[in-house]
Write a protein that holds these residues in place. Structure first.
Motif, PDB file in Angstrom:
ATOM      1  N   ARG A 186      16.275  59.873  11.427  1.00  0.00           N
ATOM      2  CA  ARG A 186      15.664  58.537  11.330  1.00  0.00           C
ATOM      3  C   ARG A 186      16.095  57.798  10.066  1.00  0.00           C
ATOM      4  O   ARG A 186      16.167  56.576  10.055  1.00  0.00           O
ATOM      5  N   ASP A 208      10.753  55.886  15.947  1.00  0.00           N
ATOM      6  CA  ASP A 208      10.019  55.333  14.805  1.00  0.00           C
ATOM      7  C   ASP A 208       9.497  53.964  15.249  1.00  0.00           C
ATOM      8  O   ASP A 208      10.259  53.011  15.348  1.00  0.00           O
ATOM      9  N   ARG A 231      10.161  50.960  12.999  1.00  0.00           N
ATOM     10  CA  ARG A 231      11.557  50.533  13.020  1.00  0.00           C
ATOM     11  C   ARG A 231      11.894  49.838  14.336  1.00  0.00           C
ATOM     12  O   ARG A 231      12.685  48.902  14.377  1.00  0.00           O
TER      13      ARG A 231
END
Length: 371
Positions: free
Chosen positions: A176, A198, A201
Motif C-alpha cells: 500500500r 485502502d 486512498r
C-alpha cells in the motif's frame, strides 16, 4: 528491423540501448575514471550476456571470456572475479535504471491502443528472497531477508505487456505504501489486487480523477445503494452501486461492486470507480492481471535473479535492473518484427544464434527461416 546487416544477433538485440545517453551518464557519474580495462560498456555487455545465458556466478562469467566472440564483443580477453565484484558492488543502480526507462520510452513510442476502452496499467509486487547471513541489510523477518520489486506493467493488445515503472525496497515494505508512487496517470485504468486495499486512498484517487479496479475482500462491509440490471446471458453474477466500510472506517464515495466467477470457479468481488463500462468489460479488465503474474514468473524462471552475483544493495538492484533491460530488449524485438512468437521463444532463438549474422535470427523470429 533492418535485415541487411553484418551485425551479429547479439549486436542487433543490443542496438536499442542509447549509447549516447549511457556514455553521458557514465561521464556524469565518473564511472570510467582511472579504468584501464573493464569499462562500464564492457561490463554492461557482460551482464546482459550473462542474463541471456543464465550464467550462475561471477567466476563463471570470468571463465566465459575464453570465448572468442565474447572477447570481441566486450573488447576483453580476460577479467578477474575481483574486478567484476568491485564493479557490480560499486555501480550506482541509477545507471541501469536510466537504460531501463529509456527502453520503456521506446516501447511507448512503438505501441498504441485501438480496441481497449483505455490503457490498462497493472500494479503488483513480488519478493525476491535473499540469504540472511549474507544480506543483513535486507532483513525483514528473524530468519529471512529479501527485496521486494514493486512493478507497474502496461498491458497491451496482441499479448504484449511490458514493465513501465519499478521500485525496489526491503521486503518488509507494505504494498500500500507504494500505491501513490505507482499512480500518476489519469488517462488509464489501474488494476491491482487486495494487497493495495485502502478506503481512504480509494477516496483520494476518485476525488483526484484516477480510475482503478481492485479486488475486495469477501468479508468487507458493504451497503448496497443500487442493483444494476444484468443481461440474461451475462457471465457476471451481480453489479451494484455500494458504500464500502464500517461506520468508523467508511469510504465517502460510491463505488461499483461486481461479483464474477474466475476460471477455477471462485467468486471474486471486484471494486471500481468506473460506472460507464459494461460489467463484462470490467470483468475482462481484471483478467488482465494474469499478465503481471506471468511477468514475475517469467523473470524468476528465465532471468538470472534466482542466485545473485553480489551481496550489497547496489549489486542486488543492479542485477534486477539488468533482468528488466533484457525483458524490454526482447519486447522491442517482438514489436519491431511484428512476431507472434513469445518472449521466451525469442530469447531461446537469440541464445541459439548469439554470434550468427542478425538476419538469420530475425528471419527465424519472423517464421521465414528454415524450420
Amino acid at each position: 528491423m533492418d535485415k541487411i546487416t553484418r551485425k551479429t544477433s547479439f549486436e542487433q538485440w543490443f542496438s536499442p540501448i542509447n549509447l549516447q545517453l549511457f556514455e553521458e551518464n557514465v561521464k556524469t557519474l565518473k564511472l570510467d575514471h582511472y579504468t584501464k580495462k573493464l569499462t562500464t560498456e564492457s561490463f554492461l555487455k557482460l551482464l546482459l550476456f550473462s542474463q541471456l545465458k543464465e550464467v550462475e556466478s561471477l567466476h563463471a562469467i570470468s571463465d566465459w571470456l575464453f570465448n572468442d566472440q565474447l572477447q570481441h564483443e566486450t573488447e576483453l580477453n580476460s577479467i578477474s572475479v575481483s574486478q567484476l565484484s568491485r564493479r557490480l558492488n560499486g555501480m550506482p543502480p541509477q545507471l541501469f535504471q536510466s537504460i531501463f526507462l529509456d527502453l520503456v520510452a521506446q516501447i511507448h513510442d512503438k505501441t498504441h491502443y485501438s480496441k481497449l476502452v483505455m490503457p490498462l496499467k497493472i500494479i503488483d509486487s513480488s519478493t525476491l528472497p535473499l540469504s540472511l547471513a549474507n544480506h543483513r541489510w535486507a532483513e525483514f523477518r528473524k530468519t529471512k531477508a529479501g527485496v521486494k520489486l514493486h512493478l507497474r506493467l502496461v498491458f497491451m493488445e496482441k499479448g504484449i505487456s511490458y514493465p513501465e515503472k519499478a521500485v525496489l525496497t526491503n521486503a518488509k515494505e507494505h504494498d500500500r505504501n507504494q500505491l501513490e508512487v505507482m499512480v500518476d496517470d489519469k488517462e488509464c485504468m489501474y488494476v491491482f489486487d487486495r494487497g493495495y486495499l485502502d478506503y481512504d486512498r480509494f477516496d483520494r484517487m476518485t476525488d483526484d480523477g484516477y480510475f482503478f479496479l481492485s479486488r475486495l475482500r469477501k468479508n468487507a462491509v458493504i451497503r448496497e445503494i443500487y442493483d444494476f440490471k444484468l443481461e440474461e446471458d451475462s457471465p457476471v453474477l451481480s453489479d451494484q452501486m455500494v458504500l464500502i466500510g464500517t461506520t468508523q472506517n467508511r469510504a465517502e464515495n460510491y463505488f461499483r461492486l461486481l461479483k464474477v466467477v474466475d476460471s477455477k470457479g471462485n467468486v471474486l468481488h471486484l471494486i471500481t470507480n468506473r460506472f460507464d463500462l459494461s460489467p463484462e468489460e470490467v470483468s475482462e479488465m481484471y483478467k488482465s492481471r494474469w499478465a503481471i503474474e506471468l511477468f514475475f514468473k517469467w523473470i524468476k524462471q528465465h532471468l538470472n535473479i534466482k542466485k545473485f552475483y553480489g551481496q550489497s544493495e547496489f549489486a542486488i538492484h543492479n542485477q534486477v535492473y539488468i533482468a528488466m533491460i533484457v525483458f524490454c530488449l526482447n519486447v522491442l524485438v517482438q514489436i519491431n518484427t511484428e512476431s507472434k512468437r513469445t518472449i521466451l521463444q525469442i530469447s531461446r532463438l537469440l541464445r541459439a544464434s548469439l554470434w550468427k549474422p542478425a538476419y538469420i535470427w530475425l528471419l527465424k523470429i519472423e517464421g521465414k527461416g528454415a524450420s
